[in-house]
Design a protein around this motif. Structure first.
Motif, PDB file in Angstrom:
ATOM      1  N   SER A 275      52.944 -18.969  -0.294  1.00  8.24           N
ATOM      2  CA  SER A 275      53.519 -17.768  -0.520  1.00  8.24           C
ATOM      3  C   SER A 275      53.982 -17.097   0.784  1.00  8.24           C
ATOM      4  O   SER A 275      55.070 -16.405   0.996  1.00  8.24           O
ATOM      5  CB  SER A 275      52.932 -16.969  -1.565  1.00  8.24           C
ATOM      6  N   ARG A 276      52.805 -17.140   1.671  1.00  6.87           N
ATOM      7  CA  ARG A 276      53.046 -16.345   2.905  1.00  6.87           C
ATOM      8  C   ARG A 276      54.003 -17.138   3.956  1.00  6.87           C
ATOM      9  O   ARG A 276      54.925 -16.471   4.440  1.00  6.87           O
ATOM     10  CB  ARG A 276      51.704 -16.360   3.920  1.00  6.87           C
ATOM     11  N   ALA A 277      54.102 -18.401   3.799  1.00  4.85           N
ATOM     12  CA  ALA A 277      55.023 -19.218   4.658  1.00  4.85           C
ATOM     13  C   ALA A 277      56.444 -19.012   4.073  1.00  4.85           C
ATOM     14  O   ALA A 277      57.548 -18.801   4.481  1.00  4.85           O
ATOM     15  CB  ALA A 277      54.984 -20.681   4.607  1.00  4.85           C
ATOM     16  N   ALA A 278      56.554 -18.836   2.482  1.00  4.14           N
ATOM     17  CA  ALA A 278      57.737 -18.746   1.997  1.00  4.14           C
ATOM     18  C   ALA A 278      58.542 -17.396   2.433  1.00  4.14           C
ATOM     19  O   ALA A 278      59.638 -17.359   2.499  1.00  4.14           O
ATOM     20  CB  ALA A 278      57.601 -18.798   0.520  1.00  4.14           C
ATOM     21  N   ILE A 279      57.555 -16.261   2.646  1.00  2.00           N
ATOM     22  CA  ILE A 279      57.977 -15.037   2.854  1.00  2.00           C
ATOM     23  C   ILE A 279      58.537 -15.131   4.379  1.00  2.00           C
ATOM     24  O   ILE A 279      59.638 -14.349   4.647  1.00  2.00           O
ATOM     25  CB  ILE A 279      57.008 -14.041   2.944  1.00  2.00           C
ATOM     26  N   LEU A 280      57.913 -15.820   5.164  1.00  2.00           N
ATOM     27  CA  LEU A 280      58.455 -15.953   6.646  1.00  2.00           C
ATOM     28  C   LEU A 280      59.808 -16.553   6.707  1.00  2.00           C
ATOM     29  O   LEU A 280      60.756 -15.939   7.196  1.00  2.00           O
ATOM     30  CB  LEU A 280      57.371 -16.726   7.432  1.00  2.00           C
ATOM     31  N   TYR A 281      59.799 -17.614   6.034  1.00  2.00           N
ATOM     32  CA  TYR A 281      61.380 -18.477   6.196  1.00  2.00           C
ATOM     33  C   TYR A 281      62.164 -18.115   5.018  1.00  2.00           C
ATOM     34  O   TYR A 281      63.428 -18.477   5.497  1.00  2.00           O
ATOM     35  CB  TYR A 281      61.184 -19.948   6.166  1.00  2.00           C
ATOM     36  N   MET A 282      61.760 -17.448   4.172  1.00  2.00           N
ATOM     37  CA  MET A 282      62.907 -16.878   3.030  1.00  2.00           C
ATOM     38  C   MET A 282      63.310 -15.593   3.440  1.00  2.00           C
ATOM     39  O   MET A 282      64.460 -15.166   2.770  1.00  2.00           O
ATOM     40  CB  MET A 282      62.342 -17.141   1.591  1.00  2.00           C
ATOM     41  N   VAL A 283      62.405 -14.564   3.814  1.00  2.00           N
ATOM     42  CA  VAL A 283      62.670 -13.090   4.136  1.00  2.00           C
ATOM     43  C   VAL A 283      62.484 -12.708   5.485  1.00  2.00           C
ATOM     44  O   VAL A 283      63.931 -12.340   5.983  1.00  2.00           O
ATOM     45  CB  VAL A 283      61.772 -12.341   3.282  1.00  2.00           C
ATOM     46  N   ILE A 284      61.731 -12.950   6.210  1.00  2.00           N
ATOM     47  CA  ILE A 284      61.537 -12.424   7.553  1.00  2.00           C
ATOM     48  C   ILE A 284      62.345 -12.920   8.664  1.00  2.00           C
ATOM     49  O   ILE A 284      63.158 -12.310   9.286  1.00  2.00           O
ATOM     50  CB  ILE A 284      59.956 -12.651   7.999  1.00  2.00           C
ATOM     51  N   ILE A 285      62.601 -14.267   8.681  1.00  2.00           N
ATOM     52  CA  ILE A 285      63.627 -15.038   9.567  1.00  2.00           C
ATOM     53  C   ILE A 285      65.034 -14.650   9.249  1.00  2.00           C
ATOM     54  O   ILE A 285      65.547 -14.377  10.156  1.00  2.00           O
ATOM     55  CB  ILE A 285      63.301 -16.583   9.569  1.00  2.00           C
ATOM     56  N   PRO A 286      65.438 -14.741   8.103  1.00  2.00           N
ATOM     57  CA  PRO A 286      66.814 -14.163   7.744  1.00  2.00           C
ATOM     58  C   PRO A 286      67.015 -12.671   8.080  1.00  2.00           C
ATOM     59  O   PRO A 286      68.189 -12.322   8.719  1.00  2.00           O
ATOM     60  CB  PRO A 286      67.111 -14.262   6.226  1.00  2.00           C
ATOM     61  N   MET A 287      65.981 -11.898   8.173  1.00  2.00           N
ATOM     62  CA  MET A 287      66.169 -10.700   8.580  1.00  2.00           C
ATOM     63  C   MET A 287      66.143 -10.588   9.858  1.00  2.00           C
ATOM     64  O   MET A 287      66.943  -9.750  10.708  1.00  2.00           O
ATOM     65  CB  MET A 287      64.954  -9.691   7.874  1.00  2.00           C
ATOM     66  N   LEU A 288      65.559 -11.354  10.700  1.00  2.00           N
ATOM     67  CA  LEU A 288      65.288 -11.211  12.153  1.00  2.00           C
ATOM     68  C   LEU A 288      66.466 -11.755  12.888  1.00  2.00           C
ATOM     69  O   LEU A 288      66.770 -11.562  14.028  1.00  2.00           O
ATOM     70  CB  LEU A 288      64.117 -11.938  12.769  1.00  2.00           C
ATOM     71  N   ASN A 289      67.245 -12.843  12.152  1.00  2.00           N
ATOM     72  CA  ASN A 289      68.362 -13.505  12.737  1.00  2.00           C
ATOM     73  C   ASN A 289      69.406 -12.728  13.408  1.00  2.00           C
ATOM     74  O   ASN A 289      69.882 -13.018  14.525  1.00  2.00           O
ATOM     75  CB  ASN A 289      68.885 -14.719  11.939  1.00  2.00           C
ATOM     76  N   PRO A 290      69.880 -11.593  12.745  1.00  2.00           N
ATOM     77  CA  PRO A 290      70.868 -10.803  13.337  1.00  2.00           C
ATOM     78  C   PRO A 290      70.437 -10.207  14.613  1.00  2.00           C
ATOM     79  O   PRO A 290      71.328 -10.194  15.637  1.00  2.00           O
ATOM     80  CB  PRO A 290      71.323  -9.757  12.037  1.00  2.00           C
ATOM     81  N   PHE A 291      69.030  -9.797  14.779  1.00  2.00           N
ATOM     82  CA  PHE A 291      68.702  -9.109  16.162  1.00  2.00           C
ATOM     83  C   PHE A 291      68.528 -10.148  16.928  1.00  2.00           C
ATOM     84  O   PHE A 291      68.968  -9.832  18.240  1.00  2.00           O
ATOM     85  CB  PHE A 291      67.358  -8.463  15.697  1.00  2.00           C
ATOM     86  N   ILE A 292      68.018 -11.306  16.765  1.00  2.00           N
ATOM     87  CA  ILE A 292      67.899 -12.580  17.670  1.00  2.00           C
ATOM     88  C   ILE A 292      69.206 -12.902  18.361  1.00  2.00           C
ATOM     89  O   ILE A 292      69.231 -13.040  19.648  1.00  2.00           O
ATOM     90  CB  ILE A 292      67.165 -13.591  17.074  1.00  2.00           C
ATOM     91  N   TYR A 293      70.279 -12.956  17.431  1.00  2.19           N
ATOM     92  CA  TYR A 293      71.583 -13.259  18.191  1.00  2.19           C
ATOM     93  C   TYR A 293      72.516 -12.129  18.525  1.00  2.19           C
ATOM     94  O   TYR A 293      73.291 -12.526  19.308  1.00  2.19           O
ATOM     95  CB  TYR A 293      72.466 -13.973  16.862  1.00  2.19           C
ATOM     96  N   SER A 294      71.955 -11.041  18.324  1.00  3.34           N
ATOM     97  CA  SER A 294      72.773  -9.842  19.073  1.00  3.34           C
ATOM     98  C   SER A 294      72.114  -9.290  20.153  1.00  3.34           C
ATOM     99  O   SER A 294      72.646  -8.683  21.056  1.00  3.34           O
ATOM    100  CB  SER A 294      73.121  -8.989  17.880  1.00  3.34           C
ATOM    101  N   LEU A 295      70.880  -9.141  20.027  1.00  2.00           N
ATOM    102  CA  LEU A 295      70.346  -8.320  21.164  1.00  2.00           C
ATOM    103  C   LEU A 295      70.334  -8.801  22.511  1.00  2.00           C
ATOM    104  O   LEU A 295      70.571  -8.026  23.583  1.00  2.00           O
ATOM    105  CB  LEU A 295      68.679  -8.150  20.888  1.00  2.00           C
ATOM    106  N   ARG A 296      70.551 -10.086  22.712  1.00  2.00           N
ATOM    107  CA  ARG A 296      70.514 -10.805  24.037  1.00  2.00           C
ATOM    108  C   ARG A 296      72.028 -11.373  24.232  1.00  2.00           C
ATOM    109  O   ARG A 296      72.043 -12.167  25.301  1.00  2.00           O
ATOM    110  CB  ARG A 296      69.270 -11.701  24.296  1.00  2.00           C
ATOM    111  N   ASN A 297      72.819 -11.062  23.496  1.00  2.00           N
ATOM    112  CA  ASN A 297      74.164 -11.518  23.576  1.00  2.00           C
ATOM    113  C   ASN A 297      75.260 -10.336  23.663  1.00  2.00           C
ATOM    114  O   ASN A 297      75.548  -9.557  23.037  1.00  2.00           O
ATOM    115  CB  ASN A 297      74.614 -12.163  22.091  1.00  2.00           C
ATOM    116  N   ARG A 298      75.819 -10.583  24.924  1.00  2.00           N
ATOM    117  CA  ARG A 298      76.615  -9.413  25.256  1.00  2.00           C
ATOM    118  C   ARG A 298      78.001  -9.379  24.547  1.00  2.00           C
ATOM    119  O   ARG A 298      78.492  -8.350  24.164  1.00  2.00           O
ATOM    120  CB  ARG A 298      76.977  -9.343  26.775  1.00  2.00           C
TER     121      ARG A 298
END
Length: 317
Positions: A275-298
């Motif tokens: 369940s913890r792993a599922a939270i990571l790849y089903m919830v947390i990573i999709p939430m972080l992706n927009p920040f990962i792709y935008s914060l360091r991309n001019r």
């Protein structure tokens, strides 16, 4: 067994999703946390899609696949979290038989599509860095659409087949699933009929959705590394690698969470760990992706700034 199986199968009208905690006092906190993460996930991925579709400078293969990855992430999270929030809000743990199979289908499809898109994006970076002179022809709009269509077909067909095969399984009286979503392995543990073909299908899907895309990603980055280390200028090496940084971060997070559970010995598996792993790849990573792709991309910062109509770079200090 045949008669009992038929009785048990027709008697199944719903399952019980035990969720993340059975303590009533923790339910409001869980509801608030996951509602907040879900809203951030949907807002962030929607902004990525809108920014890319509205900016002519971002009409490139890399951003085309990024927009589709954002759409997939939003759908992947939406396949499970709204039902979990509804169950917490209504203080109910039930999910209907048809609802469980429907949720399972969408989780398998969008989870597989996530893997496929990450592999395609790795291939895009390989062509851009290793074959820059042929990039515009190798990654033509028609070829990009074709690869996207292939990803949809390759993930939809096995997910649909696996879901249909589950309709042939007879379930026993015990219907509690120790997760917050309909996990295929947990469902098969509730079966009181032969599930060998279903287990074979899970292995086949694992090879298609996990091993196959991962091998393509690894091969792409091996070739990229050879090409980058062949560049004499340190500045040139950094510039080449910087175009892959966001994608590589997402890949490491996504596959790291999957391997942290599914490649461990079976004796170490537990519902809580999964369940913890599922939270990571089903919830947390999709939430972080927009920040990962935008914060360091001019380019993404500028596109997001234009989207808000102020002409300034978004997320800049």
């Amino acid at each position: 067994m045949g008669k009992a199986s038929r009785v048990n199968q027709t008697a199944v009208s719903d399952f019980f999703l035990l969720g993340l905690s059975d303590k009533p006092e923790e339910q409001p906190l869980l509801f608030g946390i996951f509602l907040g993460m879900y809203l951030v996930t949907m807002t962030g991925n929607l902004l990525i899609i809108l920014a890319i579709s509205s900016d002519p400078h971002l009409q490139t293969p890399m951003y085309f696949f990024l927009a589709n990855l954002s759409l997939t992430d939003a759908c992947f999270t939406s396949a499970s979290i709204p039902k979990m929030l509804a169950n917490i809000h209504t203080q109910s743990q039930t999910i209907s038989y048809s609802g469980c199979l429907t949720q399972l289908y969408f989780l398998l499809m969008f989870g597989g599509l996530d893997n496929c898109l990450l592999a395609v994006m790795a291939y895009d970076r390989y062509v851009a860095i290793c074959q820059p002179l042929h990039y515009s022809t190798a990654m033509s709009p028609q070829f990009c659409v074709l690869m996207l269509a292939m990803c949809w077909v390759l993930t939809n067909c096995p997910a649909l087949m696996h879901t249909l095969l589950l309709t042939r399984v007879a379930f026993c009286a015990h219907k509690a699933i120790p997760h917050f979503y309909c996990d295929p392995s947990a469902l098969l543990k509730l079966a009181c009929s032969d599930t060998r073909i279903n287990e074979l299908m899970i292995i086949t899907m694992g090879l298609m959705f996990f091993i196959g895309p991962l091998m393509l990603i690894v091969l792409s980055y091996v070739r990229i590394s050879w090409a980058v280390f062949g560049i004499s200028s340190p500045g040139g090496r950094w510039k080449a690698f910087s175009t892959c940084g966001s994608h590589l971060t997402v890949v490491l997070l996504f596959y790291g969470s999957l391997m942290g559970v599914y490649l461990l010995p079976p004796s170490t598996h537990s519902a809580e760990r999964e369940s913890r792993a599922a939270i990571l790849y089903m919830v947390i990573i999709p939430m972080l992706n927009p920040f990962i792709y935008s914060l360091r991309n001019r380019d993404m910062k500028e596109a997001l700034g234009k989207l808000f109509g102020n002409g300034k770079m978004f997320f800049l200090p």
